[in-house]
Design a protein around this motif. Sequence first.
Motif, PDB file in Angstrom:
ATOM      1  N   GLU A 193       0.839  -1.208   0.000  1.00 19.57           N
ATOM      2  CA  GLU A 193       0.000   0.000   0.000  1.00 19.57           C
ATOM      3  C   GLU A 193       0.868   1.248   0.000  1.00 19.57           C
ATOM      4  O   GLU A 193       0.636   2.188  -0.751  1.00 19.57           O
ATOM      5  CB  GLU A 193      -0.896   0.007   1.237  1.00 19.57           C
ATOM      6  CG  GLU A 193      -2.029  -1.002   1.177  1.00 19.57           C
ATOM      7  CD  GLU A 193      -2.698  -1.174   2.535  1.00 19.57           C
ATOM      8  OE1 GLU A 193      -3.621  -1.993   2.625  1.00 19.57           O
ATOM      9  OE2 GLU A 193      -2.284  -0.501   3.508  1.00 19.57           O
ATOM     10  N   THR A 242      -6.681   6.165  -4.754  1.00 22.87           N
ATOM     11  CA  THR A 242      -6.418   4.954  -3.975  1.00 22.87           C
ATOM     12  C   THR A 242      -5.620   5.288  -2.713  1.00 22.87           C
ATOM     13  O   THR A 242      -5.939   4.816  -1.622  1.00 22.87           O
ATOM     14  CB  THR A 242      -5.615   3.960  -4.822  1.00 22.87           C
ATOM     15  OG1 THR A 242      -6.213   3.895  -6.104  1.00 22.87           O
ATOM     16  CG2 THR A 242      -5.603   2.591  -4.192  1.00 22.87           C
ATOM     17  N   MET A 243      -4.575   6.109  -2.888  1.00 22.23           N
ATOM     18  CA  MET A 243      -3.732   6.445  -1.741  1.00 22.23           C
ATOM     19  C   MET A 243      -4.529   7.230  -0.700  1.00 22.23           C
ATOM     20  O   MET A 243      -4.412   6.991   0.500  1.00 22.23           O
ATOM     21  CB  MET A 243      -2.509   7.260  -2.194  1.00 22.23           C
ATOM     22  CG  MET A 243      -1.533   6.465  -3.040  1.00 22.23           C
ATOM     23  SD  MET A 243      -0.932   4.978  -2.219  1.00 22.23           S
ATOM     24  CE  MET A 243       0.653   5.529  -1.621  1.00 22.23           C
ATOM     25  N   ARG A 300      -6.674   4.946   1.193  1.00 21.34           N
ATOM     26  CA  ARG A 300      -5.895   4.152   2.151  1.00 21.34           C
ATOM     27  C   ARG A 300      -5.526   4.963   3.375  1.00 21.34           C
ATOM     28  O   ARG A 300      -5.545   4.458   4.497  1.00 21.34           O
ATOM     29  CB  ARG A 300      -4.616   3.642   1.475  1.00 21.34           C
ATOM     30  CG  ARG A 300      -4.884   2.467   0.564  1.00 21.34           C
ATOM     31  CD  ARG A 300      -3.648   2.068  -0.206  1.00 21.34           C
ATOM     32  NE  ARG A 300      -4.012   1.095  -1.222  1.00 21.34           N
ATOM     33  CZ  ARG A 300      -3.205   0.716  -2.201  1.00 21.34           C
ATOM     34  NH1 ARG A 300      -1.996   1.240  -2.300  1.00 21.34           N
ATOM     35  NH2 ARG A 300      -3.599  -0.175  -3.072  1.00 21.34           N
ATOM     36  N   TYR A 311       2.498   9.471   3.624  1.00 21.44           N
ATOM     37  CA  TYR A 311       1.669   8.276   3.785  1.00 21.44           C
ATOM     38  C   TYR A 311       1.622   7.815   5.245  1.00 21.44           C
ATOM     39  O   TYR A 311       0.633   7.248   5.698  1.00 21.44           O
ATOM     40  CB  TYR A 311       2.212   7.152   2.900  1.00 21.44           C
ATOM     41  CG  TYR A 311       1.268   5.981   2.806  1.00 21.44           C
ATOM     42  CD1 TYR A 311       0.142   6.049   2.002  1.00 21.44           C
ATOM     43  CD2 TYR A 311       1.481   4.830   3.552  1.00 21.44           C
ATOM     44  CE1 TYR A 311      -0.744   5.000   1.932  1.00 21.44           C
ATOM     45  CE2 TYR A 311       0.598   3.772   3.489  1.00 21.44           C
ATOM     46  CZ  TYR A 311      -0.511   3.861   2.674  1.00 21.44           C
ATOM     47  OH  TYR A 311      -1.400   2.816   2.611  1.00 21.44           O
ATOM     48  N   GLY A 339       2.209   2.251  -3.128  1.00 23.23           N
ATOM     49  CA  GLY A 339       1.229   2.735  -4.101  1.00 23.23           C
ATOM     50  C   GLY A 339       0.777   1.672  -5.090  1.00 23.23           C
ATOM     51  O   GLY A 339       0.316   2.004  -6.186  1.00 23.23           O
ATOM     52  N   ARG A 340       0.851   0.390  -4.700  1.00 24.13           N
ATOM     53  CA  ARG A 340       0.422  -0.674  -5.609  1.00 24.13           C
ATOM     54  C   ARG A 340      -1.100  -0.764  -5.643  1.00 24.13           C
ATOM     55  O   ARG A 340      -1.779  -0.385  -4.692  1.00 24.13           O
ATOM     56  CB  ARG A 340       1.024  -2.014  -5.154  1.00 24.13           C
ATOM     57  CG  ARG A 340       2.539  -1.951  -4.969  1.00 24.13           C
ATOM     58  CD  ARG A 340       3.297  -2.194  -6.252  1.00 24.13           C
ATOM     59  NE  ARG A 340       3.148  -3.572  -6.666  1.00 24.13           N
ATOM     60  CZ  ARG A 340       3.955  -4.548  -6.256  1.00 24.13           C
ATOM     61  NH1 ARG A 340       4.946  -4.300  -5.438  1.00 24.13           N
ATOM     62  NH2 ARG A 340       3.771  -5.791  -6.682  1.00 24.13           N
ATOM     63  N   ALA A 341      -1.625  -1.288  -6.727  1.00 24.49           N
ATOM     64  CA  ALA A 341      -3.077  -1.327  -6.922  1.00 24.49           C
ATOM     65  C   ALA A 341      -3.731  -2.349  -5.999  1.00 24.49           C
ATOM     66  O   ALA A 341      -3.104  -3.321  -5.587  1.00 24.49           O
ATOM     67  CB  ALA A 341      -3.396  -1.664  -8.371  1.00 24.49           C
ATOM     68  N   ASN A 351      -3.037   9.949  -5.762  1.00 23.30           N
ATOM     69  CA  ASN A 351      -4.268   9.515  -6.406  1.00 23.30           C
ATOM     70  C   ASN A 351      -5.333   9.089  -5.393  1.00 23.30           C
ATOM     71  O   ASN A 351      -5.104   9.095  -4.187  1.00 23.30           O
ATOM     72  CB  ASN A 351      -3.967   8.397  -7.407  1.00 23.30           C
ATOM     73  CG  ASN A 351      -3.320   7.212  -6.726  1.00 23.30           C
ATOM     74  OD1 ASN A 351      -3.640   6.902  -5.586  1.00 23.30           O
ATOM     75  ND2 ASN A 351      -2.418   6.554  -7.419  1.00 23.30           N
TER      76      ASN A 351
END
Lengths: 226, 304
Positions: free
Chosen positions: A105, B4-5, B8, B223, A108-110, B2
């Motif tokens: 994660e 997704t990040m 998360r 992150y 930045g993996r899908a 993006n």
Amino acid sequence: MIYFDNVTKEYRDGTPALSDVTLGISPKEFVSIVGHSGAGKTTLIKMLLAQEKPSQGAVFFEEVDIHTLPSSSLHHYRRKIGTVFQDFRLIPNKTAYENIAFAMEAAGRADDEIASDVPYILDLVDLGDKADHFPSQLSGGEQQRVAIGRAIINQPDLIVADEPTGNLDPVNTYEIIEILKKINELGTTVIITTHNKGVVDAMGKRVITMEKGKVVRDDKNGHYIL
Amino acid sequence: MNFTMLKRMIGGGAKSFMRSGSVSFATVLVMTVTLMIVGFLIFLSAILSYTLAAIEDKVDVNIYFVTTASEPEILLVRDQLATLPEVAVVTYTSRDKALAEFRERHADDQLTLQALEELGENPLGASLAVKAKDPGQYESIVRFLSDDISNEVIIDRINYFQNKTVIDRLTSAIRATESAGAVIVALFALASATIIFATIRLAIYTARDEIAVMRLVGASNMYIRAPFVVAGIIAGLLSAVITLVVFYPIAWYIGESASGWLGGFNLFTYYLDHFPMIFLTLVGSGVVLGGVASWFAVRKYLKV
């Protein structure tokens, strides 16, 4: 691949942890670093992970002097290295699955990649049935296998293991070393530090012996000699 | 960054908030108590300004006219006063009305009434009661009247000069109370912010090893930091909501029981009328303090 160029590390009070270490490690090598406590093994590893800066000299990883990298972009470098520690260093409030997924994660993996890779790695380290366990619910050997899973999930170029078997019994030690050997056979460079004579002798690979911050022996097919 | 990040980071923050149960609980508890202090400060300053306004309202200046002053002359003065920017209200009391009020006031006092009868005519002059917008402005209003020489003939006396010391003292007492109130509010707000900062630093201190591990596993500073900031914001939001809910019965109770004692001020009505302001203040300070405190607290452990 890795080159330590005359690296010296002195701590603030003046005690030398490393003095004038020069050594190179090629791709796909399996290197054991041995020595007494305080010989400088862990300091050497910390230099490589850019956790500490050398007082003199430089450490190169594929032509890059890693200590010139700014702190804000260090994570790109660290994604090339999988790390395993004696004390496992798992994130306590994440499950085995999430600890391994975290490395993906963060890189930045899908989501679909994560969903397919993590179970595969859990099976590889033989923890398929303990995916939802938190670190506190796992034994030392199991925790270390999660840590190895986390280290290899992003297919790093290099695995660095600092005393990976230091807290484990002989059976778990054997298992961990077998996994590391397998990873090395698949083409990943592995560097471990250890106290364990049995581990080093059974391996029959390159052994670097350290004493008082200096490299005193470097044998191609070495044994644990102190 | 993006989607997704982002997902998360937010999801990770919410999850770790839920999982670190006792630490989150302690954080929310301390933040709730602290936000309650902030809420009580809002109530306190409302009560204070209501009380001060009520006292200010009691202060006025009366201008008594001589009995020979004609009504149009007096009304002219009234209209002049009414145009002054400092003046809030001018009330005219005619000679007849003054007499009626006097009789009423002394209804039980036969002797005074008899004396009045014997006098045969109305001995009272008309008067104007002037209320300034601010108690400090009486002096300039009075000066305005005394500057006009034509007024001197018809004005008998202005009670400002007798009441001057009282008015001055009251004015400075009100000013002092206001600034003392502001200082107290500022001090407590500062203390609240400090407590929230310290609590969150402590909560994140327990995760310092985790942060180091995240760095070593190759997570970017952003992150690592974002979930902690999200967890801080959740704690702030939750604390603010708890505070608002707890204040409902408290405001109701104080409104019911202490309204008379507070000179007619009803805290419950105030709470309901000013709910959007109170909501924004509490939620805003909870969220901002929680988020900012987390941001700074994590920074310390990112140096790995």
